[in-house]
Design a protein around this motif. Structure first.
Motif, short mmCIF file in Angstrom:
data_model
loop_
_atom_site.label_atom_id
_atom_site.label_comp_id
_atom_site.label_asym_id
_atom_site.label_seq_id
_atom_site.Cartn_x
_atom_site.Cartn_y
_atom_site.Cartn_z
N MET A 123 58.83 90.51 40.04
CA MET A 123 59.20 89.11 40.28
C MET A 123 59.49 88.88 41.76
O MET A 123 59.96 89.77 42.46
N ALA A 141 65.22 83.82 36.37
CA ALA A 141 65.11 84.54 35.09
C ALA A 141 66.43 84.58 34.34
O ALA A 141 66.45 84.73 33.13
N SER A 188 58.68 82.38 31.84
CA SER A 188 57.35 82.14 32.43
C SER A 188 56.29 82.13 31.33
O SER A 188 55.12 82.04 31.60
N LYS A 189 56.73 82.23 30.08
CA LYS A 189 55.76 82.50 29.01
C LYS A 189 55.40 81.27 28.20
O LYS A 189 54.51 81.33 27.35
N GLY A 192 58.08 87.92 24.37
CA GLY A 192 59.17 87.01 24.67
C GLY A 192 58.65 85.58 24.75
O GLY A 192 57.44 85.36 24.87
N PRO A 234 69.72 86.02 30.46
CA PRO A 234 71.06 85.42 30.63
C PRO A 234 72.05 85.92 29.58
O PRO A 234 73.24 86.10 29.89
P1 ADP Z 1 61.49 85.60 27.89
O1 ADP Z 1 61.05 87.01 27.80
O2 ADP Z 1 61.70 84.97 26.57
O3 ADP Z 1 60.63 84.77 28.77
P2 ADP Z 1 63.78 86.68 29.26
O4 ADP Z 1 65.15 86.15 29.47
O5 ADP Z 1 63.65 87.95 28.54
O6 ADP Z 1 62.95 85.54 28.54
O7 ADP Z 1 63.07 86.85 30.66
C1 ADP Z 1 62.97 85.71 31.51
C2 ADP Z 1 61.78 85.82 32.42
O8 ADP Z 1 62.00 86.85 33.38
C3 ADP Z 1 60.50 86.18 31.76
O9 ADP Z 1 59.83 85.03 31.24
C4 ADP Z 1 59.71 86.86 32.88
O10 ADP Z 1 59.03 85.91 33.63
C5 ADP Z 1 60.78 87.46 33.74
N1 ADP Z 1 60.93 88.89 33.51
C6 ADP Z 1 61.85 89.49 32.72
N2 ADP Z 1 61.71 90.83 32.73
C7 ADP Z 1 60.64 91.11 33.52
C8 ADP Z 1 59.99 92.31 33.92
N3 ADP Z 1 60.39 93.51 33.48
N4 ADP Z 1 58.93 92.21 34.75
C9 ADP Z 1 58.52 90.99 35.20
N5 ADP Z 1 59.10 89.84 34.85
C10 ADP Z 1 60.15 89.87 34.02
#
Ligand code: ADP
Ligand code: MG
Length: 620
Positions: free
Chosen positions: A64, A72, A79-80, A94, A101
């Motif tokens: 990131m 995040a 981002s999904k 995810g 959070p």
């Molecule tokens: P979600 O997985 O439902 O999107 P999370 O709170 O788990 O929500 O993570 C938030 C965001 O942080 C993700 O959508 C992703 O973009 C980013 N992120 C989390 N973990 C990673 C990782 N290991 N590598 C890259 N991006 C990550």
């Protein structure tokens, strides 16, 4: 002043965390899912004190930028998903934007990350404690992301109290990593605890290879491939042969579009597939992948994302059932004679608590299946015992030797479909030579592979059961009137059940009369059972139906009648048999679908292979 107030964000996150994070393994699950979604190839998990003190998940995924890394940790930041339509067809693990959070609100969290695509971008390090952002600073960092979660629940003492021992929590984490390692053989997964490597599964291309890496050789030997397709719905994986049974469901791994799930539709199809070849109390080993278009399944059913809803439940149920049934029928093999000793019994009390998640993977995986005069040695490693799991510490360089015959299963379902299932029948009656009868109960025979011992009662039971089940589906079951009708007293609750199933009993050869009250008159029974104790026959069928009363459908009612009738009508033990009668039994048995197990799941045949015989005579 209004009585309703909007909760501060930190408190809201803590509440959300309650639903997502139950124990350290839940944190590992969310972090692993993020790493997989980030397109990582290698994921390394490190834990201390069963994850209570420290959990680190390091990946080599897309990483990131600093802005993204800060975002995040916002509630509902992901981002999904872009818009509401995306929610109908989720392709990532995810999507809720709640995990980071939530985890950050109940721990001391450190994140280091750098985007893979931009070589010039700086790395970012973020510190958050109990949901409060402490620092954001640049850091020298390779690409990918590392998240360290320390002191889980340090600010939620009520939760912390409920955590189990370090070994138990570590067991949950190990099963979790195993789960995802099985779903993604193309990635390398490592699990390290207190400096020891517990799992090191190098990237491989085949599912079978991954199963071998994690569970070892003996495990695969008792599995057969599953594959099936109906339109865009596909199922594939492995299931156990009927004689391989477990006392708990921890060796069952289900995935829908490679998401690990707990699902009633899948579980009920599996139960049904194994219903007449393993005991009702036993569980088969199943590693099952269901793949279908993303919009055919709703994954947004629970914050932990392990519950799902299929749009067409019955299509999934039927395909899983058919595919597994096909594998069982084609795979039934004769178990080798096993030296059962009391020393095996204590395995029971090593089972993890029943409060553990149902998706965990566990159970004694290596059972000595050879004829051996030495009692099985107790595990020398208390740590392994606590895990109840035969993890082997595999040095990264020592790749297990290839066993080509096990690796014919490619993960991609397209490559899988049409792969030949094992079709060798358990035994061919032409090659069996009967030697005699033992204790008027067992048929002793031999074939090219060695010696066979056949339990005459259960063999006949299997033959009759299959005949009855076919007759029930295709024609009317022949009935025979009793010269003297027999009366039977039933408890009141069974009378109600009897009324419900009576039409089906009638269609299958029973003619009954009852005049109110609790007594029933049996006038006729299925012809094959007319010599047996008809009172016992009817009450056993009703007892069998009672157990399943809440889920009874026509299929189950028929099945219970067939199982009960076959059991009562089958020749008993302690009954002398002529050579002709024994030959008839063997011939008929070899024509059944599952000649290896009786409808209650007990084995019908045991085999001493030539190898075992020669080894025990010291010839090899
Ligand atoms: P979600 O997985 O439902 O999107 P999370 O709170 O788990 O929500 O993570 C938030 C965001 O942080 C993700 O959508 C992703 O973009 C980013 N992120 C989390 N973990 C990673 C990782 N290991 N590598 C890259 N991006 C990550
Ligand atoms: Mg996530």
């Amino acid at each position: 002043m209004t009585k309703i107030q909007v909760l501060p964000e930190i408190l809201a996150n803590k509440i959300a965390a309650g639903e997502i994070v139950e124990r350290p393994a839940s944190v590992v699950k969310e972090l692993l899912e993020n790493s997989i979604d980030a397109g990582s190839h290698a994921i390394h998990v490190t834990v201390l004190s069963g994850g209570k003190r420290l959990i680190t998940v390091r990946d080599d995924g897309e990483g990131m930028t600093q802005d993204d890394a800060i975002l995040a940790f916002e509630h509902h930041a992901t981002s999904k998903l872009q818009n509401a339509e995306d929610l109908g067809a989720i392709a990532t693990l995810g999507f809720r934007g709640e995990a980071l959070p939530s985890i950050a609100s109940i721990s001391r969290l450190n994140l280091k990350t750098r985007p893979a695509e931009n070589a010039d971008a700086a790395g970012t390090e973020i510190e958050i404690q109990g949901g409060v952002l402490r620092s954001v600073k640049p850091v020298a960092w390779d690409h990918g992301t590392e998240i360290t979660v320390r002191d889980l629940f340090f600010n939620v003492p009520a939760r912390r109290k409920f955590l189990r021992s370090n070994d138990t929590e570590l067991g949950h984490i190990a099963r979790l990593v195993t789960h995802y390692a099985l779903a993604h053989p193309e990635n390398r997964f490592t699990l390290e605890s207190e400096g020891r490597i517990l799992i090191d599964a190098l990237a491989v291309t085949m599912l079978g290879e991954r199963v071998y890496q994690i569970f070892g050789d003996g495990f695969l030997d008792n599995l057969v491939a599953i594959s099936g397709q109906a339109g865009s719905l596909k199922v594939y994986g492995f299931c156990s042969r009927p004689h391989e049974q477990r006392t708990n469901p921890y060796s069952q791994f289900f995935y829908v579009n490679r998401r690990m799930v707990r699902d009633k539709v899948i579980m009920s199809a599996i139960r049904q597939a194994y219903r007449n070849c393993i005991p009702a109390s036993a569980y088969p080993v199943v590693i099952l992948f269901v793949e279908l278009p993303f919009n055919e399944v709703d994954v947004n059913a629970h914050p932990a994302k392990t519950e799902i809803r299929f749009r067409d439940q019955s299509a999934v149920h039927n395909l899983v059932l058919e595919a597994i049934e096909r594998s069982i029928v084609q795979s039934a093999s004769i178990p080798a004679y096993e030296h059962r000793s009391a020393a095996e019994a204590p395995a029971e009390n090593l089972q993890p608590s029943s409060s553990g998640p149902a998706w965990t993977a566990d159970a004694p995986l290596h059972r000595e299946s050879t004829f051996d005069f030495t009692p099985p040695a107790a595990s020398p490693n208390p740590f392994q015992r606590a895990l109840n799991y035969p993890f082997r510490e595999i040095p990264a360089t020592a790749f297990p030797p290839r066993r080509e015959d096990h690796f014919s299963l490619r993960l991609s379902p397209d490559m899988l479909l049409g792969s030949p299932l094992e079709s060798a029948r358990a035994f061919q009656s032409e090659s069996v030579r009967i030697l005699g009868q033992l204790q008027e109960s067992y048929i002793i025979a031999c074939d090219s592979q060695g010696l066979l011992i056949i339990d005459q009662h259960v063999a006949h039971e299997r033959i009759l059961y299959e005949k009855l089940a076919t007759a029930m589906r295709t024609s009317i079951v022949e009935s025979q009137g009793l010269v003297v009708p027999i009366s039977l007293e039933l408890p009141p609750h069974q009378i109600a059940l009897l009324e419900r199933v009576e039409p089906e009993l009638k269609r299958n050869g029973f003619q009954l009369e009852h005049f109110g009250g609790t007594s029933v008159l049996i006038r006729s029974v299925p012809a094959i059972a007319h010599d047996s104790d008809c009172r016992k026959l009817l009450s056993e069928i009703l007892e069998g139906l009672e157990i399943e009363e809440r889920t009874l459908d026509l299929e189950r009612i028929r099945d219970r009648i067939a199982v009960g009738t076959a059991c009562r009508a089958a020749i008993k033990v302690n009954m002398p048999l002529t050579m002709e009668k024994m030959q008839w039994l063997i011939d008929q048995l070899s024509l059944t679908r599952i000649p290896t197990n009786c409808p209650h799941g007990r084995p019908i045949l045991l085999r001493f292979t030539m190898y075992e015989i020669e080894r025990n005579f010291g010839r090899i």
